[in-house]
Design a protein around this motif. Sequence first.
Motif, PDB file in Angstrom:
ATOM      1  N   MET A   1      15.868  -7.455 153.892  1.00 43.65           N
ATOM      2  CA  MET A   1      15.372  -6.148 153.443  1.00 43.65           C
ATOM      3  C   MET A   1      15.426  -5.140 154.582  1.00 43.65           C
ATOM      4  O   MET A   1      15.681  -3.952 154.358  1.00 43.65           O
ATOM      5  N   GLY A   2      15.202  -5.629 155.796  1.00 40.63           N
ATOM      6  CA  GLY A   2      15.295  -4.752 156.960  1.00 40.63           C
ATOM      7  C   GLY A   2      16.682  -4.134 157.050  1.00 40.63           C
ATOM      8  O   GLY A   2      16.825  -2.910 157.233  1.00 40.63           O
ATOM      9  N   GLU A   3      17.704  -4.968 156.891  1.00 39.90           N
ATOM     10  CA  GLU A   3      19.088  -4.455 156.966  1.00 39.90           C
ATOM     11  C   GLU A   3      19.354  -3.467 155.841  1.00 39.90           C
ATOM     12  O   GLU A   3      19.888  -2.378 156.050  1.00 39.90           O
ATOM     13  N   LEU A   4      18.980  -3.874 154.605  1.00 41.22           N
ATOM     14  CA  LEU A   4      19.283  -3.032 153.441  1.00 41.22           C
ATOM     15  C   LEU A   4      18.540  -1.692 153.508  1.00 41.22           C
ATOM     16  O   LEU A   4      19.112  -0.633 153.231  1.00 41.22           O
ATOM     17  N   GLY A   5      17.278  -1.778 153.876  1.00 41.89           N
ATOM     18  CA  GLY A   5      16.455  -0.558 153.920  1.00 41.89           C
ATOM     19  C   GLY A   5      16.907   0.385 155.018  1.00 41.89           C
ATOM     20  O   GLY A   5      16.961   1.605 154.817  1.00 41.89           O
TER      21      GLY A   5
ATOM     22  N   VAL B   1       9.891   1.852 148.609  1.00 41.57           N
ATOM     23  CA  VAL B   1       9.018   0.681 148.516  1.00 41.57           C
ATOM     24  C   VAL B   1       9.841  -0.529 148.952  1.00 41.57           C
ATOM     25  O   VAL B   1      10.966  -0.708 148.483  1.00 41.57           O
ATOM     26  N   VAL B   2       9.288  -1.336 149.837  1.00 40.52           N
ATOM     27  CA  VAL B   2      10.011  -2.511 150.336  1.00 40.52           C
ATOM     28  C   VAL B   2       9.187  -3.751 149.995  1.00 40.52           C
ATOM     29  O   VAL B   2       8.022  -3.863 150.415  1.00 40.52           O
ATOM     30  N   ALA B   3       9.756  -4.663 149.220  1.00 37.25           N
ATOM     31  CA  ALA B   3       9.005  -5.863 148.819  1.00 37.25           C
ATOM     32  C   ALA B   3       9.970  -6.962 148.402  1.00 37.25           C
ATOM     33  O   ALA B   3      10.986  -6.684 147.748  1.00 37.25           O
ATOM     34  N   PRO B   4       9.650  -8.215 148.725  1.00 38.49           N
ATOM     35  CA  PRO B   4      10.490  -9.313 148.254  1.00 38.49           C
ATOM     36  C   PRO B   4      10.342  -9.481 146.742  1.00 38.49           C
ATOM     37  O   PRO B   4       9.362  -9.000 146.153  1.00 38.49           O
TER      38      PRO B   4
ATOM     39  N   GLY C   1      18.625  -6.903 146.683  1.00 35.86           N
ATOM     40  CA  GLY C   1      19.348  -5.645 146.557  1.00 35.86           C
ATOM     41  C   GLY C   1      18.393  -4.469 146.430  1.00 35.86           C
ATOM     42  O   GLY C   1      17.171  -4.642 146.358  1.00 35.86           O
ATOM     43  N   VAL C   2      18.990  -3.286 146.382  1.00 39.81           N
ATOM     44  CA  VAL C   2      18.220  -2.043 146.328  1.00 39.81           C
ATOM     45  C   VAL C   2      18.273  -1.491 144.905  1.00 39.81           C
ATOM     46  O   VAL C   2      19.340  -1.440 144.295  1.00 39.81           O
ATOM     47  N   VAL C   3      17.121  -1.105 144.377  1.00 38.98           N
ATOM     48  CA  VAL C   3      17.080  -0.442 143.076  1.00 38.98           C
ATOM     49  C   VAL C   3      16.713   1.016 143.307  1.00 38.98           C
ATOM     50  O   VAL C   3      15.580   1.314 143.708  1.00 38.98           O
ATOM     51  N   GLU C   4      17.659   1.906 143.086  1.00 36.41           N
ATOM     52  CA  GLU C   4      17.351   3.329 143.257  1.00 36.41           C
ATOM     53  C   GLU C   4      16.831   3.896 141.942  1.00 36.41           C
ATOM     54  O   GLU C   4      17.274   3.496 140.867  1.00 36.41           O
ATOM     55  N   ARG C   5      15.877   4.819 142.032  1.00 32.85           N
ATOM     56  CA  ARG C   5      15.197   5.405 140.870  1.00 32.85           C
ATOM     57  C   ARG C   5      14.893   4.297 139.836  1.00 32.85           C
ATOM     58  O   ARG C   5      15.491   4.220 138.765  1.00 32.85           O
TER      59      ARG C   5
END
Length: 346
Positions: free
Chosen positions: A140-144, A268-271, A331-335
């Motif tokens: 998540m660190g990399e993705l964020g 928001v960052v969460a597993p 992965g990242v979920v935008e909106r």
Amino acid sequence: MNRVTHDTVRAVQWTGDHLRLLDQRRLPGESVYLDIPDAAAAASAIRDMVVRGAPAIGITAAYGVAMAARAAPADTRDWLKVLEPAMERLAAARPTAVNLFWALGRMERVIEAGGMDLPAALEAEARRIHEEDLAANRRMGELGAALMGPAGAVLTHCNTGSLATGGYGTALGVIRSAFAAGHIDKVYADETRPWLQGARLTAWELVQDGIPVDLVCEGAAASLMRRGCVGWVVVGADRIAANGDTANKIGTYPLAVLARHHGVRFMVVAPTSTIDMETPDGAGIPIEERDASEVLSLGGQPVAAEGAGAWNPAFDVTPAELIDAIVTEKGVVERPDRAKMTALMK
Ligand code: MRU
């Protein structure tokens, strides 16, 4: 633990025999580890905030079940029945962070699967939960950080770092990665009344790891945004509902409202262990209410007029439409919305 990734603290440690927890109630003044020998002590440590933060609570509960199994008679046949009281006690410790129930669910599935040496299997599962959390945080660190790009400074809330997780952190993991990548040069941390996770814990972690941090009172956030001082607000989560509505430390929702008003992006960052697809939206998330004394006093000293009461919800819910991105290890979920969350969790 390494300086290059600005990550040196481990609050939850498994000795191979029992748990050691950094007593977060005593930070930043004292760095004291408590030996937690059994499931009852693990449940008390969660309830009393020796350990806090959604993923760290889940990891602690998993080791609690492993310790209960080891203490059970060697000739135990009905493991579920024997371990049920310990699991119920752990489940009752705090209501909002779904990671607690998620971790207990994983331990229960190991019990149901059975096997020759169940205590060993449960210890192995608890270790896996712990290791997977650390790996998820790094991802998540990399993705964020990639999503954030050059941001100058960010604002964060509560504590979402190594203290709140298996290590590295969720929102603070993104901040660590973004700092290492040169995307940010400063962190503003909300002090986070009433328990002061920002002032006592986030500032402590960032100072330990050489990341510049300025504390702000919650009331200063709007002025900070108005002056263009922060590119992103980055926060963690205790439970994310199926439509993306997110419960996090009280004071998160007003930050999201302010961010939208000022054109600041909100992450928001969460597993995925924090995502609860069984709860359709934020209205279904149980919100813990804690003792009024936490608001009426500070460091054991009364700060309010004698006779005043206090309302002390520990969490609030940020509606999905105020969130620009949910960053998970998958992965990242935008909106975010229900369809995108469902696709992520498939
Ligand atoms: O009451 P706490 O300190 O357990 O609350 C913690 C939070 O709200 C965190 O922001 C959340 O658990 C995310 S931690 C990775």
